[in-house]
Write a protein that holds these residues in place. Structure first.
Motif: not given
Length: 81
Positions: A71-73, A69, A47, A75-80
């Motif tokens: 891993e969730q960050l 948490e 980022q 996952s959200a990054f990859k989804a974006s």
């Protein structure tokens, strides 16, 4: 964030993430001792920040997160993308 072969996550800051990853993998001098022998390494999250101070604050906050948490960050990054 960098993921190691054993699925550990390493968090750090850099002005050039690709160069820093090359240092960590041993291609260039200057990688973190904590990552030696833990390859192959994969850059899984990055980022941009306007300055080093804000990047350091974010690094500290990320390091306080649990693995789940983080891993969730990621996952959200990859989804974006």
């Amino acid at each position: 964030m960098v993921r190691t072969h054993s699925n550990q996550l390493y968090t750090g800051i850099s002005t050039d993430p690709k160069r820093r990853l090359r240092q960590h993998t041993g291609e260039l001098a200057g990688g973190a001792k904590a990552l030696r022998g833990k390859g192959p390494l994969q850059l899984v999250f990055q980022q941009p920040f306007p300055d080093r101070a804000s990047a350091s604050k974010a690094e500290y906050q990320i390091k306080q997160l649990t693995k789940k948490e983080k891993e969730q960050l990621i996952s959200a990054f990859k989804a974006s993308l």
